[in-house]
Design an enzyme around this catalytic site. Sequence first.
Site, PDB file in Angstrom:
ATOM      1  CG  HIS A 163       4.127 232.116  57.682  1.00  0.00           C
ATOM      2  ND1 HIS A 163       5.301 232.340  56.997  1.00  0.00           N
ATOM      3  CD2 HIS A 163       3.376 231.330  56.875  1.00  0.00           C
ATOM      4  CE1 HIS A 163       5.267 231.701  55.834  1.00  0.00           C
ATOM      5  NE2 HIS A 163       4.105 231.089  55.737  1.00  0.00           N
ATOM      6  CB  VAL A 165       3.120 235.537  50.814  1.00  0.00           C
ATOM      7  CG1 VAL A 165       2.687 236.949  50.462  1.00  0.00           C
ATOM      8  CG2 VAL A 165       1.919 234.597  50.742  1.00  0.00           C
ATOM      9  CB  SER A 166       4.372 231.363  52.282  1.00  0.00           C
ATOM     10  OG  SER A 166       4.671 230.190  52.999  1.00  0.00           O
ATOM     11  CG  ASN A 167       6.010 226.873  50.251  1.00  0.00           C
ATOM     12  OD1 ASN A 167       6.900 227.116  51.053  1.00  0.00           O
ATOM     13  ND2 ASN A 167       5.327 225.739  50.281  1.00  0.00           N
ATOM     14  N   GLY A 207       6.681 233.088  47.648  1.00  0.00           N
ATOM     15  CA  GLY A 207       7.774 234.045  47.710  1.00  0.00           C
ATOM     16  C   GLY A 207       9.105 233.394  47.389  1.00  0.00           C
TER      17      GLY A 207
END
Length: 695
Positions: free
Chosen positions: A600, A304-306, A308
């Site tokens: 988020h 997820v996020s970075n 991802g």
Amino acid sequence: MFARYPIHLLTLTGAVLLASCGGDDNNTPFNIRPDFIQGTLTAVEYDGVSDDLLTAGLGVSGLQGAAPAYADAQHPTAAELRRKAIYSNYRALLDTTTEGGFGRLYGPNIYRGEVQAHGGKIAGKEYVFLTDSGDGVQRNVTVAVQIPASFDPHNACLVVGASSGSRGVYGAIGTSAEWGLNNGCAVALTDKGTGNGAHDLDSDTVILADGTLASATAAGTASHFTASDAGLDDFSATYPARVAYKHAHSGANPEKDWGLFVLQAAQAAMYVLNLPENFGRENDAGKNLQVLRRNNTLVIAASVSNGGGASLRAAELDSSGLIDAVVVSEPNVQPAQALATGYSVQQGSYQWNQLGRSLYDYTSLLSVLQPCASVGADAAAVGSGSVARCHALQSAGLISGADDAELAADAQQQLRDYGLVPEQDFTQHANSTIKVPQSIAVTYANAYGRFGVSDNLCDFSMAFGPLAPTSATTTQLADLFASGNGIPPTGGIVLIDNKTGSEDRAASADQNLAGHLCLRDLASGANAADETKAQRVAAGIAEVSADPRKLNVPTVIVHGRADAIIPLNHSSRPYFAINQSLGSKANNDLRYVEVLNAHHLDLLNGLFPGYKTRYVGLHYYFGQALDQMYAHLRNGSPLPGNQVVATTPRTDAADLLTTANLPAMQAADNVSSDCRIQLDGKTLTIPAGCGNPAL
């Protein structure tokens, strides 16, 4: 369904025979130790009772309880640090409240929607080691390879989880590892070159891979990160009690290598799995034979996020076919601006014609405007809006209005025009309050421009606070590996305005507008005096640009509509549109799912007033996407269609979130027309409400 599956048709004996014939089918055998692995590989066994791979012995109830304590707070053991790091990383990403679904709908004890008797404790073995980029610049990337006791070499699978944010090696423990270990897959975790590497300059103390401390001299090359600026002594004399962080101050722009480090973690895990002590075999000559290979091991890059964004970049780079699929949630992925030019998004009555702005571009704007946009009744419960920031922006000619309400509205409208959707407005208040855009702007300006701590970029530094630089105590430093996340504010470290020697927000009545305008100028190039610095930042941003055309494996992207940290119009939406119009559809199948009432940081759902009755946890859909991808690769089941999922938040904060609030993602043929995401030429049409006329 892929021809190489189902895996159970290839017997273990057959795999050994294939290996003995020599070489991997892509000429990179996994029975030979990769050059990038540093040091000795040693496994730690976890019994799944007193300690385990997924929760460090805490289980669901322990993760929901108080933070685990150290026997000696000044000298915690590596095992104690690991336990608290897992605890901290789990709780930093997920809503761990029972009402929100933890332990019932998702969590370490959930397998395909069912609660498991193990309570989240997974037995197995774990290897923790360092890798190197090989260029002499980026080193000591931490990797953890976890092999659950349930791992079946006849149905081998590997989940590669890059950490979110700037977190350490356990940054994806509650996301990627949770799903992988419960499905019997090996897991390769990587801090992707950012990690929680801090260097306390006053005491010259650094962090080692296991979280324990050492002097920089004693640690040598084993230090996770040691600042090495030429002007470090002068800087420390002028600005004592400061801290350097790896992501911001390594001078390596680690983001440019995120994809490489994901691939390295996957390759390293395959090597570890093929060790004779695991599932490899030795022939009569003592040579290690390759048993687990590309053609009998399913590899999914998921995070997820970075993490991802790192997963997508890894798939783009993967020329050897090691990665079979990608599943990501709210990815920080920045398509090259040249590729995004000309695309537009139509969401109900809103249209945006400039997509794919860089993370630094929109975040530096948020750091300037959001404190003013968060003035007003709507933000009062979750925001720390600044009327003084509004007035300072007005004096600078950057916003206009007849009163405070109009000034805040103008700041908000400018953000809307910049591509932030209406659903992000409320979550922006909380993000600004906890200093997300401010800290991202400082960290990434330094990272992209390859500035060291002594460059004193825009007069920002980092130090233990809370309101002014304070020399770190032994206890604070000892806890940093376990409680820190690699970017301030974290573990007691805050942003400092070096002009005043105060914490950033407390530096002036307008919350240090001068410092954040300086950061904004580095994105816009508005200040000719900083033109060279702005060019350095721009060069670093160019190094991290993604190319959706290179994605050649089945992929699912899940993103929450209310995400104000990674706005959809500058990440998932243009990435999907570019891939669909320019990508090779014969070689990839990218699906995009946008979830309403999700954002988020799921953990905020259990913290801030109003969140429980506004939002659901996006993590639930990340797990669902992994389930559907796994079934697709194993059995040929359909992937979800491109769609908006209309969730229903709870009406009362005390209610339990249930599956009635969380409709399942549908296969393409079952997506109703009012929920279907479509691309027509270069216009991406996103349903506003998916059956909800109020949206």
